[in-house]
Design an enzyme around this catalytic site. Structure first.
Site, PDB file in Angstrom:
ATOM      1  N   LYS A  55       0.846  -1.206   0.000  1.00  0.00           N
ATOM      2  CA  LYS A  55       0.000   0.000   0.000  1.00  0.00           C
ATOM      3  C   LYS A  55       0.873   1.245   0.000  1.00  0.00           C
ATOM      4  O   LYS A  55       0.653   2.172  -0.775  1.00  0.00           O
ATOM      5  CB  LYS A  55      -0.875   0.041   1.260  1.00  0.00           C
ATOM      6  CG  LYS A  55      -2.153  -0.741   1.165  1.00  0.00           C
ATOM      7  CD  LYS A  55      -2.876  -0.692   2.498  1.00  0.00           C
ATOM      8  CE  LYS A  55      -4.016  -1.689   2.502  1.00  0.00           C
ATOM      9  NZ  LYS A  55      -4.503  -2.022   3.818  1.00  0.00           N
ATOM     10  N   GLN A  99      -5.347  -1.233   9.511  1.00  0.00           N
ATOM     11  CA  GLN A  99      -5.207  -2.588   8.960  1.00  0.00           C
ATOM     12  C   GLN A  99      -5.848  -3.618   9.906  1.00  0.00           C
ATOM     13  O   GLN A  99      -5.537  -3.638  11.095  1.00  0.00           O
ATOM     14  CB  GLN A  99      -3.717  -2.894   8.744  1.00  0.00           C
ATOM     15  CG  GLN A  99      -3.432  -4.234   8.126  1.00  0.00           C
ATOM     16  CD  GLN A  99      -3.931  -4.336   6.682  1.00  0.00           C
ATOM     17  OE1 GLN A  99      -3.803  -3.400   5.898  1.00  0.00           O
ATOM     18  NE2 GLN A  99      -4.510  -5.467   6.347  1.00  0.00           N
ATOM     19  N   ASP A 122     -11.611   2.923   3.798  1.00  0.00           N
ATOM     20  CA  ASP A 122     -11.952   1.499   3.728  1.00  0.00           C
ATOM     21  C   ASP A 122     -13.470   1.311   3.638  1.00  0.00           C
ATOM     22  O   ASP A 122     -13.953   0.218   3.326  1.00  0.00           O
ATOM     23  CB  ASP A 122     -11.434   0.773   4.986  1.00  0.00           C
ATOM     24  CG  ASP A 122     -10.364  -0.253   4.648  1.00  0.00           C
ATOM     25  OD1 ASP A 122     -10.195  -0.560   3.458  1.00  0.00           O
ATOM     26  OD2 ASP A 122      -9.707  -0.737   5.585  1.00  0.00           O
TER      27      ASP A 122
END
Ligand code: NDP
Length: 298
Positions: A55, A99, A122
């Site tokens: 990422k 995460q 997200d």
């Protein structure tokens, strides 16, 4: 027998990233703004470390600012909440991603709910879940977003298609179903309690498999000519490659499905690469919304 088209997610993800890079260059030039993405990683899960490294690398490559926060697996929940609060207030940060999975002493829902919904790239905050299901401007979870882009690129208009989503998780199955509904598909969701699953699958023009069971969907579960999106990533033993070797497979028996479907995403190289590309795209969208920049006119 004809063989299905392989939907090349790797190539399409590269296109999406190139488009994002162009958008960022324009935002910088015209608005003197650099979109920024903050990623928080708690603990030392090896797969998460690889994912976060990818990422960060791709974030920098498209010209975005990258802020990485690696925290010890004993980090108290309160410290993580404090960091999120700081990032919520930081004007250089337009997207925040925590995460998953988090260590068990940290309540995931509490953390996800603490992220400013407008920075929730997200798309897991309940506000964005609600926006998605009501057709409002949501930040959409990246994996299903990538799947819908692949489907639209391959099929064009999805109106009226019968779609089956196999799996009902909050991060893939449910948002996937919402996106297909938004495209005017007739949508069913199947799960571990679904009866006569092969028959349900055979009804689908579009089958999205997100179960996490290696090669579970067999060739004779597939309607001839269907389009298959295989989200599953499963590592299995591959003794044919040598002792102790493994390989990645999806939730669909690829070689059998390829003989029946009209198109299918491979694993690896299908859905996977789209996820980070869509994260970058979400960060640009978030930055533009926060700065009142018209994303269609940058
Ligand atoms: P979850 O484990 O959260 O959900 C799995 C779903 O599959 C559940 O709804 C479960 O049903 C259903 N299921 C499990 N077994 C069966 C079965 N035998 N028959 C029918 N349904 C079943 O997984 P995720 O949604 O998080 O992930 C799914 C897969 O996608 C995994 O392989 C994961 O690695 C992959 N993935 C890939 C990503 C990418 O970037 N390509 C990103 C995210 C995930 P029930 O609810 O009834 O238990």
């Amino acid at each position: 027998m004809s063989t299905a088209t392989r939907i090349d997610g790797k190539a399409f993800a590269a296109d999406v990233r190139a488009r994002v890079a162009t958008e960022i260059a324009q935002i910088k030039k015209n608005h003197n703004l650099t979109p920024g993405l903050a990623v928080i990683l708690v603990g030392d899960d090896p797969a998460s470390h690889v994912y976060v490294r990818n990422k960060t690398q791709q974030t920098v490559e498209v010209g975005m600012a990258s802020f990485e926060h690696r925290l010890d697996d004993k980090t108290p929940e309160a410290d993580l909440l404090e960091l999120i609060d700081k990032l919520n207030k930081d004007h250089a940060v337009h997207g925040i991603l925590v995460q998953l999975p988090l260590p068990s002493h940290i309540a995931e829902i509490k953390i996800l709910s603490a992220i400013d919904p407008d920075k929730d790239v997200d798309g897991f905050h309940l506000m964005n879940v609600g926006r998605l299901w009501t057709g409002a401007d949501a930040l959409v979870p990246c994996t299903p977003y990538g799947c819908i882009l692949l489907l639209k690129k391959h099929l064009g208009d999805l109106t009226g298609k019968r779609a089956l989503v196999l799996g009902r998780s909050n991060i893939v199955g449910k948002p996937m179903a919402a996106l297909l509904l938004e495209e005017s598909c007739t949508v069913s969701i199947a799960h571990s309690r679904t009866t006569d699953l092969p028959a349900r699958c055979r009804e689908a023009d579009i089958l999205v498999a997100a179960v996490g069971r290696p090669m579970m969907v067999k060739g004779d579960w597939i309607k001839p000519g269907a389009v298959i999106i295989d989200v599953g990533i499963n590592r299995i033993d591959a003794p044919e490659r040598g002792e102790g070797k493994t390989r990645l497979v999806g939730d669909v028996d690829f070689s059998a499905a390829e003989q029946v479907a009209s198109a299918i995403t491979p694993v690896p190289g299908g859905v996977g690469p789209m996820t980070i590309a869509c994260l970058l795209r979400n960060t640009v969208v978030a930055a533009c919304r926060q700065a009142n920049i018209d994303i269609t006119n940058i």
